[in-house]
Scaffold this active site. Structure first.
Site, PDB file in Angstrom:
ATOM      1  N   LYS A   1       0.798  -1.091   0.065  1.00  0.00           N
ATOM      2  CA  LYS A   1      -0.043  -0.045  -0.162  1.00  0.00           C
ATOM      3  C   LYS A   1       0.991   1.152   0.093  1.00  0.00           C
ATOM      4  CE  LYS A   1      -1.428   1.412   4.195  1.00  0.00           C
ATOM      5  NZ  LYS A   1      -1.278   2.815   4.588  1.00  0.00           N
ATOM      6  N   ASN A   2       1.930   1.360   0.704  1.00  0.00           N
ATOM      7  CA  ASN A   2       2.645   2.380   0.924  1.00  0.00           C
ATOM      8  C   ASN A   2       3.814   2.648  -0.167  1.00  0.00           C
ATOM      9  OD1 ASN A   2       1.330   2.913   3.140  1.00  0.00           O
ATOM     10  ND2 ASN A   2       2.878   2.525   4.602  1.00  0.00           N
TER      11      ASN A   2
ATOM     12  N   CYS B   1      -4.462   7.852   9.431  1.00  0.00           N
ATOM     13  CA  CYS B   1      -4.629   7.267  10.539  1.00  0.00           C
ATOM     14  C   CYS B   1      -4.554   8.285  11.722  1.00  0.00           C
ATOM     15  CB  CYS B   1      -4.005   5.913  10.792  1.00  0.00           C
ATOM     16  SG  CYS B   1      -4.378   4.396  10.252  1.00  0.00           S
TER      17      CYS B   1
ATOM     18  N   ARG C   1       0.316  14.414  12.603  1.00  0.00           N
ATOM     19  CA  ARG C   1       0.613  14.316  11.160  1.00  0.00           C
ATOM     20  C   ARG C   1       0.895  15.591  10.437  1.00  0.00           C
ATOM     21  NH1 ARG C   1      -1.167   9.026   9.696  1.00  0.00           N
ATOM     22  NH2 ARG C   1       0.711   9.089   8.295  1.00  0.00           N
ATOM     23  N   PRO C   2       2.010  16.414  10.986  1.00  0.00           N
ATOM     24  CA  PRO C   2       2.343  17.834  10.376  1.00  0.00           C
ATOM     25  C   PRO C   2       2.729  17.639   8.900  1.00  0.00           C
ATOM     26  CG  PRO C   2       3.813  17.341  11.797  1.00  0.00           C
ATOM     27  CD  PRO C   2       2.863  16.151  11.947  1.00  0.00           C
ATOM     28  N   ILE C   3       2.894  18.636   7.914  1.00  0.00           N
ATOM     29  CA  ILE C   3       3.489  18.810   6.715  1.00  0.00           C
ATOM     30  C   ILE C   3       4.361  19.714   6.612  1.00  0.00           C
ATOM     31  CG2 ILE C   3       1.314  17.646   5.580  1.00  0.00           C
ATOM     32  CD1 ILE C   3       0.800  20.556   4.725  1.00  0.00           C
ATOM     33  N   ASP C   4       5.147  20.180   7.833  1.00  0.00           N
ATOM     34  CA  ASP C   4       6.059  21.436   7.549  1.00  0.00           C
ATOM     35  C   ASP C   4       7.330  20.922   6.677  1.00  0.00           C
ATOM     36  OD1 ASP C   4       6.166  19.480   9.937  1.00  0.00           O
ATOM     37  OD2 ASP C   4       8.096  20.718  10.475  1.00  0.00           O
TER      38      ASP C   4
ATOM     39  N   ASP D   1       5.543   1.140  12.129  1.00  0.00           N
ATOM     40  CA  ASP D   1       4.155   0.157  11.640  1.00  0.00           C
ATOM     41  C   ASP D   1       3.981  -1.098  12.139  1.00  0.00           C
ATOM     42  OD1 ASP D   1       3.868   2.076   8.294  1.00  0.00           O
ATOM     43  OD2 ASP D   1       3.544   2.741  10.529  1.00  0.00           O
TER      44      ASP D   1
ATOM     45  N   ARG E   1      -8.217  -0.941   5.517  1.00  0.00           N
ATOM     46  CA  ARG E   1      -7.441   0.281   4.594  1.00  0.00           C
ATOM     47  C   ARG E   1      -6.046  -0.540   4.408  1.00  0.00           C
ATOM     48  NH1 ARG E   1      -7.357   6.040   7.699  1.00  0.00           N
ATOM     49  NH2 ARG E   1      -6.256   6.417   5.967  1.00  0.00           N
TER      50      ARG E   1
HETATM   51  C1  EPZ Z   1       4.604   7.089   6.204  1.00  0.00           C
HETATM   52  O1  EPZ Z   1       3.951   8.141   6.735  1.00  0.00           O
HETATM   53  C2  EPZ Z   1       3.662   5.970   6.102  1.00  0.00           C
HETATM   54  N1  EPZ Z   1       2.294   6.267   5.438  1.00  0.00           N
HETATM   55  C3  EPZ Z   1       3.230   5.405   7.520  1.00  0.00           C
HETATM   56  O2  EPZ Z   1       2.310   4.361   7.358  1.00  0.00           O
HETATM   57  C4  EPZ Z   1       4.579   4.983   8.366  1.00  0.00           C
HETATM   58  O3  EPZ Z   1       4.235   4.983   9.477  1.00  0.00           O
HETATM   59  C5  EPZ Z   1       5.457   6.461   8.093  1.00  0.00           C
HETATM   60  O4  EPZ Z   1       5.723   6.768   6.968  1.00  0.00           O
HETATM   61  C6  EPZ Z   1       6.789   6.222   8.967  1.00  0.00           C
HETATM   62  O5  EPZ Z   1       7.377   5.082   8.275  1.00  0.00           O
HETATM   63  C7  EPZ Z   1       2.392   6.225   3.961  1.00  0.00           C
HETATM   64  O6  EPZ Z   1       3.457   6.058   3.312  1.00  0.00           O
HETATM   65  C8  EPZ Z   1       1.147   6.558   3.344  1.00  0.00           C
HETATM   66  P1  EPZ Z   1       6.855  10.631   8.143  1.00  0.00           P
HETATM   67  P2  EPZ Z   1       4.240   9.777   6.691  1.00  0.00           P
HETATM   68  O7  EPZ Z   1       6.522  11.677   7.221  1.00  0.00           O
HETATM   69  O8  EPZ Z   1       5.079   9.927   5.483  1.00  0.00           O
HETATM   70  C9  EPZ Z   1       6.902  13.843  11.257  1.00  0.00           C
HETATM   71  C10 EPZ Z   1       0.549   3.019   7.883  1.00  0.00           C
HETATM   72  O9  EPZ Z   1      -0.013   2.383   8.944  1.00  0.00           O
HETATM   73  N2  EPZ Z   1       6.767  14.663  10.266  1.00  0.00           N
HETATM   74  O10 EPZ Z   1       7.853   9.473   7.647  1.00  0.00           O
HETATM   75  O11 EPZ Z   1       3.278  10.457   7.055  1.00  0.00           O
HETATM   76  C11 EPZ Z   1       5.718  12.862  11.466  1.00  0.00           C
HETATM   77  O12 EPZ Z   1       4.771  13.625  12.555  1.00  0.00           O
HETATM   78  C12 EPZ Z   1       1.028   4.313   7.973  1.00  0.00           C
HETATM   79  O13 EPZ Z   1       0.565   2.311   6.699  1.00  0.00           O
HETATM   80  C13 EPZ Z   1       6.775  16.025  10.330  1.00  0.00           C
HETATM   81  O14 EPZ Z   1       7.017  16.488  11.474  1.00  0.00           O
HETATM   82  O15 EPZ Z   1       5.378   9.495   7.775  1.00  0.00           O
HETATM   83  C14 EPZ Z   1       6.469  11.725  12.161  1.00  0.00           C
HETATM   84  O16 EPZ Z   1       6.640  11.840  13.590  1.00  0.00           O
HETATM   85  C15 EPZ Z   1       0.994   5.233   9.293  1.00  0.00           C
HETATM   86  N3  EPZ Z   1       6.539  17.033   9.377  1.00  0.00           N
HETATM   87  C16 EPZ Z   1       7.390  11.494  11.523  1.00  0.00           C
HETATM   88  O17 EPZ Z   1       7.866  12.668  10.788  1.00  0.00           O
HETATM   89  C17 EPZ Z   1       6.311  16.474   8.207  1.00  0.00           C
HETATM   90  O18 EPZ Z   1       6.098  17.359   7.293  1.00  0.00           O
HETATM   91  C18 EPZ Z   1       7.523  10.539  10.384  1.00  0.00           C
HETATM   92  O19 EPZ Z   1       6.570  10.816   9.541  1.00  0.00           O
HETATM   93  C19 EPZ Z   1       6.323  14.991   7.860  1.00  0.00           C
HETATM   94  C20 EPZ Z   1       6.236  14.436   9.013  1.00  0.00           C
END
Ligand code: EPZ
Length: 443
Positions: free
Chosen positions: A22-23, A116, A121-124, A310, A423
């Site tokens: 999925k990811n 989830c 889930r910030p996007i900064d 995960d 999901r």
């Molecule tokens: C991906 O999420 C996966 N989702 C998540 O899987 C997975 O847990 C995660 O990577 C970590 O491996 C998909 O690929 C669709 P990150 P993503 O950006 O991209 C912080 C599942 O169950 N962060 O690596 O959202 C964030 O808050 C899902 O399949 C910021 O601070 O994860 C977290 O603490 C759940 N600012 C850390 O980074 C940002 O702009 C990791 O997030 C982005 C992230």
């Protein structure tokens, strides 16, 4: 609300093929927006998150045809840069559309992503990287408005991530892979997850020039055009890990096919520590568990190749049933222990302090016995006599952890909000029934 009901106590036996990841497929589907031509994606599981993404693509002007587990996506002219308000907030993966549309159209308008409820889930990190290449963006009323006019650079543009965010890495790869030929981007501190490698392999098959994916420094040479291709994603490594943990919890003898064993070195070593006998061949993992050894684990979730966040909740079930004292420290998401009170209902001894779970292994989990499973045709609400102990899923991986716990619990467990689990799993009930579990889906 969907439910899953399980009468626990059976060991798992047999063989199971793992579906496409999925990811991987979420960013690969958004990357299709950068292509002019036709893409065939094979081994696409029927998941609600992937269906939402295909709706987003269709809304943007793609022609999408699904035949079994193959999806045909025809991309010629896109008819808008505005993302569907309904589908986008439902999935985290919608944020990856930003990079794809900015490189294809130079503009995008989208609602904040969903996903989830495991943290804020910030996007900064996404926006910081995009601004580093010259994207202009602002946020208003929970929406993101961005425009991008790439200019030719003689020297490489050096980008850096403060944290190896998977999504932010996937976004910036899509924003730079298609652009002005001769422009080079070097991303320092990139995420190294196998899904990143998969996205880059897909894009390179479409004519992109991306190097060193899977390391923390990825180099991208922009190209002017990307063509169609046929592609099959890597197997879902998280679902592979979930099933390996399930066998370690219930005991049994299971062979998983369509896997990439080297994605699981960290987990396999931990399962061997509790006595699992695991042998790997090209794309199969064979696990046999007859009894579990006592073990004190101290798990720290981390970006790949560390222990995956995960699999944190699923592994917690294993520690809850393993003699000893373990700790699990969740370092990525601030709200990823919502499954713990549900495990405590089944007799687990777990306490949470800040981002750490303390687990005292118990000999068994118990649920209220019932004579048999509810007939799957029952309408909700069902007679209480039929439900056994009810627990609630709050997110995808936490829900899978409850399934694993129910497989081991003595008695009948009914899991509410099973839609979270769907999901990420095409048909977890069919898969587990095929391995000998006493399980039914109640819709
Ligand atoms: C991906 O999420 C996966 N989702 C998540 O899987 C997975 O847990 C995660 O990577 C970590 O491996 C998909 O690929 C669709 P990150 P993503 O950006 O991209 C912080 C599942 O169950 N962060 O690596 O959202 C964030 O808050 C899902 O399949 C910021 O601070 O994860 C977290 O603490 C759940 N600012 C850390 O980074 C940002 O702009 C990791 O997030 C982005 C992230």
């Amino acid at each position: 609300m969907s439910q899953i009901q399980i009468i626990g106590g059976n060991c798992l036996h047999g063989q199971l093929r793992i579906n496409g990841a999925k990811n991987s497929l979420l960013p690969i589907m958004t990357a299709c927006l950068m292509v002019q031509g036709t893409i065939y994606l094979h081994d696409v599981p029927k998941l609600s998150d992937l269906n939402q993404m295909l709706h987003i693509l269709a809304d943007l002007g793609c022609t999408v045809n699904i035949k079994g587990n193959t999806v045909k996506i025809e991309v010629n002219e896109l008819n808008t840069h505005i993302i569907n308000d309904q589908a986008a907030p439902k999935i985290r993966g919608s944020i990856f559309v930003m990079g794809a549309l900015l490189s294809r159209l130079g503009k995008v308008e989208l609602p904040f992503p969903g996903g989830c409820a495991i943290g804020s889930r910030p996007i900064d990190l996404h926006l910081t990287l995009l601004k580093q290449i010259g994207v202009k963006c602002h946020c208003r009323d929970n929406k993101i408005y961005a425009t991008y006019q790439p200019r030719h650079h003689h020297k490489p543009t050096i980008l850096s991530l403060d944290f190896p965010s998977v999504g932010a890495t996937e976004n910036i790869i899509q924003a730079t892979a298609l652009g002005i030929p001769g422009n080079t981007y070097i991303i320092h501190g990139a995420a190294k997850e196998p899904e990143i490698v998969d996205l880059c392999n897909f894009l390179n098959q479409c004519g992109a020039q991306i190097h060193n994916a899977g390391t923390d420094t990825i180099t991208i040479h922009s190209v002017a055009k990307l063509h169609g291709t046929t592609y099959a994603p890597i197997p879902d490594r998280i679902n592979t890990g979930s099933y390996l943990i399930a066998v370690a919890v219930t005991g049994g003898d299971v062979t998983l096919t369509n896997t990439i064993p080297e994605h699981h070195i960290n987990l396999i070593n931990k399962l061997k520590a509790v006595g699992a006998r695991i042998t790997v061949d090209k794309d199969t993992i064979h696990i046999i568990v007859s009894r579990r050894r006592a073990q004190n684990f101290n798990i720290h979730t981390a970006p790949y190749p560390g222990f995956p966040t995960d699999l944190q909740s699923q592994f917690c079930v294993l520690t809850a049933l393993t003699k000893g004292h373990s700790t699990i420290t969740e370092n990525l998401f601030e709200n990823r222990f919502r499954y713990v009170p549900e495990l405590v209902k089944l007799g687990a001894q777990i306490t949470i302090e800040h981002n750490q779970a303390q687990i005292k292994g118990v000999s068994k989990l118990t649920a209220t016995p019932t004579h048999n499973l509810c007939p799957s045709s029952y309408q909700i609400p069902k007679p209480q006599t039929c439900l056994g102990t009810t627990v609630t899923a709050h997110d995808l991986r936490g829900g899978v952890a409850l399934v694993i716990a129910a497989l081991a619990a003595h008695g009948t467990t009914t899991i509410n909000h099973a839609e979270y689990i769907y999901r990420g799993h095409q048909d977890i009930v069919k898969d587990l029934r095929q391995l000998g579990a006493n399980i039914v889906a109640l819709d």
